[in-house]
Design an enzyme around this catalytic site. Structure first.
Site, PDB file in Angstrom:
ATOM      1  N   LYS A 126      52.466  33.443  52.407  1.00 50.55           N
ATOM      2  CA  LYS A 126      51.677  34.561  52.962  1.00 50.55           C
ATOM      3  C   LYS A 126      51.934  34.729  54.462  1.00 50.55           C
ATOM      4  O   LYS A 126      51.952  35.859  54.973  1.00 50.55           O
ATOM      5  CB  LYS A 126      50.190  34.339  52.667  1.00 50.55           C
TER       6      LYS A 126
ATOM      7  N   GLY B 124      40.997  36.009  42.809  1.00 46.86           N
ATOM      8  CA  GLY B 124      40.098  36.478  41.744  1.00 46.86           C
ATOM      9  C   GLY B 124      40.825  37.512  40.894  1.00 46.86           C
ATOM     10  O   GLY B 124      41.643  38.264  41.398  1.00 46.86           O
TER      11      GLY B 124
HETATM   12  N1  LIG Z   1      44.716  35.146  40.469  1.00 48.85           N
HETATM   13  C1  LIG Z   1      44.632  35.484  41.742  1.00 48.85           C
HETATM   14  O1  LIG Z   1      43.567  35.382  42.352  1.00 48.85           O
HETATM   15  C2  LIG Z   1      45.825  36.018  42.455  1.00 48.85           C
HETATM   16  C3  LIG Z   1      45.656  36.643  43.704  1.00 48.85           C
HETATM   17  C4  LIG Z   1      46.765  37.163  44.370  1.00 48.85           C
HETATM   18  C5  LIG Z   1      48.013  37.020  43.815  1.00 48.85           C
HETATM   19  N2  LIG Z   1      48.155  36.382  42.608  1.00 48.85           N
HETATM   20  C6  LIG Z   1      49.492  36.285  42.035  1.00 48.85           C
HETATM   21  O2  LIG Z   1      49.549  37.192  40.931  1.00 48.85           O
HETATM   22  C7  LIG Z   1      50.387  36.650  39.902  1.00 48.85           C
HETATM   23  C8  LIG Z   1      49.596  36.574  38.597  1.00 48.85           C
HETATM   24  O3  LIG Z   1      48.461  35.808  38.801  1.00 48.85           O
HETATM   25  P1  LIG Z   1      47.525  35.410  37.575  1.00 48.85           P
HETATM   26  O4  LIG Z   1      46.307  34.832  38.177  1.00 48.85           O
HETATM   27  O5  LIG Z   1      47.434  36.533  36.632  1.00 48.85           O
HETATM   28  O6  LIG Z   1      48.399  34.245  36.950  1.00 48.85           O
HETATM   29  P2  LIG Z   1      48.288  33.634  35.473  1.00 48.85           P
HETATM   30  O7  LIG Z   1      48.905  32.300  35.555  1.00 48.85           O
HETATM   31  O8  LIG Z   1      46.920  33.806  34.944  1.00 48.85           O
HETATM   32  O9  LIG Z   1      49.212  34.626  34.629  1.00 48.85           O
HETATM   33  C9  LIG Z   1      50.593  34.715  34.755  1.00 48.85           C
HETATM   34  C10 LIG Z   1      51.111  35.198  33.431  1.00 48.85           C
HETATM   35  O10 LIG Z   1      52.491  35.440  33.568  1.00 48.85           O
HETATM   36  C11 LIG Z   1      53.133  34.976  32.399  1.00 48.85           C
HETATM   37  N3  LIG Z   1      54.511  34.664  32.778  1.00 48.85           N
HETATM   38  C12 LIG Z   1      54.940  33.654  33.566  1.00 48.85           C
HETATM   39  N4  LIG Z   1      56.268  33.714  33.701  1.00 48.85           N
HETATM   40  C13 LIG Z   1      56.688  34.777  32.971  1.00 48.85           C
HETATM   41  C14 LIG Z   1      57.937  35.350  32.695  1.00 48.85           C
HETATM   42  N5  LIG Z   1      59.055  34.844  33.190  1.00 48.85           N
HETATM   43  N6  LIG Z   1      57.985  36.434  31.899  1.00 48.85           N
HETATM   44  C15 LIG Z   1      56.866  36.967  31.359  1.00 48.85           C
HETATM   45  N7  LIG Z   1      55.641  36.460  31.589  1.00 48.85           N
HETATM   46  C16 LIG Z   1      55.556  35.385  32.385  1.00 48.85           C
HETATM   47  C17 LIG Z   1      52.353  33.759  31.939  1.00 48.85           C
HETATM   48  O11 LIG Z   1      52.530  33.538  30.554  1.00 48.85           O
HETATM   49  C18 LIG Z   1      50.931  34.183  32.297  1.00 48.85           C
HETATM   50  O12 LIG Z   1      50.285  34.813  31.206  1.00 48.85           O
HETATM   51  C19 LIG Z   1      50.860  35.281  40.411  1.00 48.85           C
HETATM   52  O13 LIG Z   1      52.138  35.453  40.968  1.00 48.85           O
HETATM   53  C20 LIG Z   1      49.842  34.928  41.492  1.00 48.85           C
HETATM   54  O14 LIG Z   1      50.420  34.145  42.509  1.00 48.85           O
HETATM   55  C21 LIG Z   1      47.098  35.920  41.925  1.00 48.85           C
HETATM   56  N1  LIG Z   2      46.068  31.030  44.437  1.00 50.52           N
HETATM   57  C1  LIG Z   2      45.891  32.010  45.457  1.00 50.52           C
HETATM   58  C2  LIG Z   2      45.734  33.376  44.828  1.00 50.52           C
HETATM   59  C3  LIG Z   2      45.872  34.476  45.824  1.00 50.52           C
HETATM   60  O1  LIG Z   2      47.190  34.622  46.281  1.00 50.52           O
HETATM   61  C4  LIG Z   2      44.666  31.657  46.272  1.00 50.52           C
HETATM   62  O2  LIG Z   2      43.893  30.790  45.859  1.00 50.52           O
HETATM   63  O3  LIG Z   2      44.479  32.240  47.344  1.00 50.52           O
END
Ligand SMILES: NC(=O)c1ccc[n+]([C@@H]2O[C@H](COP(=O)([O-])OP(=O)(O)OC[C@H]3O[C@@H](n4cnc5c(N)ncnc54)[C@H](O)[C@@H]3O)[C@@H](O)[C@H]2O)c1
Ligand SMILES: N[C@@H](CCO)C(=O)O
Length: 353
Positions: free
Chosen positions: A227, A325
């Site tokens: 970030k 979240g």
């Molecule tokens: N959850 C948060 O609060 C948050 C906040 C900001 C950014 N992010 C980012 O957003 C993205 C998704 O977050 P999330 O919380 O939904 O994660 P998650 O782990 O819940 O979901 C990720 C999904 O992607 C799928 N996946 C992984 N590799 C894959 C591939 N090669 N092809 C197809 N599917 C694939 C997995 O099976 C899983 O269902 C991540 O990169 C995370 O860093 C998350």
């Molecule tokens: N895992 C990350 C999600 C947001 O990028 C966090 O806790 O801030």
């Protein structure tokens, strides 16, 4: 009415939350934002792929309890995740990339974004890998194809730090920033201050959907490092790579450190920062810092993030809001689609032309 067809790559917490919002909010979005969203494809490593040119029922997608390979049961579905076919061939206007963040080389998400942009599709993503490691290439590719690459959710979830800096603070002359940029580690520090042990606090953050698939990235500072790279490159025009940013996480802080700080009216926070030096070089770092309780960042609790932007003309401007979240991050994707919608002539007008 404008309808954007979207393909979801990854169907975990964030994209599932987006599908849930689509299931209930499309009529409201049509009235307030001028468009609806229609999911024409989904591909997930665990569940498989499905393409449905007329659209998939978002409620069915979120409520069905699919097991491994479960998309194979759907019409147009396969139990294998064929991301490349979905991205290149599904009739989507926008590809929504929300697979795991790979902090090393950003793959396969970088390829997902590249395939989509090459095919003339907009990309919105919350995945930090492509943004931290390949933003310049992907932005240039998007420009050359007349589409957009948008990624507000890569930093501070749905809290609009990048649009604030880019649009509202344009001309204020950014000199640097410092902030709390990881929801999980901030949540963990707060829970430890309340007496919970480190690993139980991490498990709680995982259950709440804040943590990365491998929470080591959160607690060792690697997530904040990405970030810091993104913000330094976006806000300060730097060209940093993760290895340019020194990085230490919170895992070495003991309950004793946290207790001692509290007794001395202080609190530990994981701080990511970058600033342009007098030589013009931008230097970034990630490290736990012991802040006095009066410090503006000391009161930021839970998964909330905050960043103070240091500007030449306006001094310090702090933005605070959710840093993680599922729904909060799905909102970031919506805000990216709003930006795409605002930037182009209506799809109806293009079709009529
Ligand atoms: N959850 C948060 O609060 C948050 C906040 C900001 C950014 N992010 C980012 O957003 C993205 C998704 O977050 P999330 O919380 O939904 O994660 P998650 O782990 O819940 O979901 C990720 C999904 O992607 C799928 N996946 C992984 N590799 C894959 C591939 N090669 N092809 C197809 N599917 C694939 C997995 O099976 C899983 O269902 C991540 O990169 C995370 O860093 C998350
Ligand atoms: N895992 C990350 C999600 C947001 O990028 C966090 O806790 O801030």
């Amino acid at each position: 009415m404008t309808v954007y067809n979207i393909a979801l790559i990854g169907f975990g917490g964030v994209n599932r939350a987006l599908a849930g919002l689509i299931a209930t909010k499309n009529p409201q979005w049509e009235r307030q934002l001028g468009f609806q969203l229609n999911i024409v494809a989904v591909s997930d490593l665990y569940l498989g792929s499905v393409i449905s040119p007329n659209g998939l029922d978002p409620r069915m997608l979120t409520e069905a309890n699919f097991t491994k390979g479960g998309f194979g049961q759907l019409s147009g579905g396969s139990s294998e995740a064929d991301n490349e076919t979905v991205i290149k061939l599904a009739p989507a206007d926008i590809v929504v990339e929300a697979t795991f963040t790979n902090p090393k080389d950003g793959e396969p998400a970088v390829s997902h974004c590249r395939w989509a942009l090459q095919a003339g599709k907009h990309v919105v993503t919350t995945n930090k890998g492509p943004v931290a490691l390949a933003a310049q290439e992907l932005k240039a590719l998007a420009k050359s194809r007349g589409v957009r690459f948008e990624y507000e959710g890569a930093v501070m979830s749905g809290t609009p730090v990048m649009r604030l800096a880019d649009k509202t603070l344009a001309g204020a002359e950014m000199k640097g920033f410092e902030g709390i940029l990881n929801g999980t580690s901030n949540f963990v520090l707060g829970r430890m201050e309340g007496g919970l042990d480190f690993s139980s606090a991490v498990k709680e953050a995982q259950a709440l959907g804040y943590a990365e698939a491998d929470p080591t990235a959160d607690v060792e500072g690697h997530d904040v490092r990405l970030k810091v790279v993104i913000l330094a490159n976006e806000l300060l025009g730097a060209n940093l790579k993760p290895e340019d940013v020194t990085c230490e996480g919170i895992s070495r802080l003991s309950p004793h450190d946290i207790e001692t700080a509290a007794k001395e009216n202080c609190r530990w926070k994981l701080i990511g920062s970058a600033a342009r030096g007098v030589d013009g070089i931008v230097v970034g770092s990630v490290a736990p810092k012991r802040l006095a309780l009066e410090h503006p960042l000391a009161g930021v609790g839970g998964a909330t993030n905050a960043v103070s932007l240091n500007t030449e003309l306006l001094g310090s401007v702090t933005i605070t809001g959710p840093g993680a979240g599922r729904v909060e991050t799905a909102y970031a994707l919506l805000s990216d689609i709003v930006a795409i919608h605002s930037a182009q002539p209506s799809k109806d007008a293009k079709e009529a032309a």
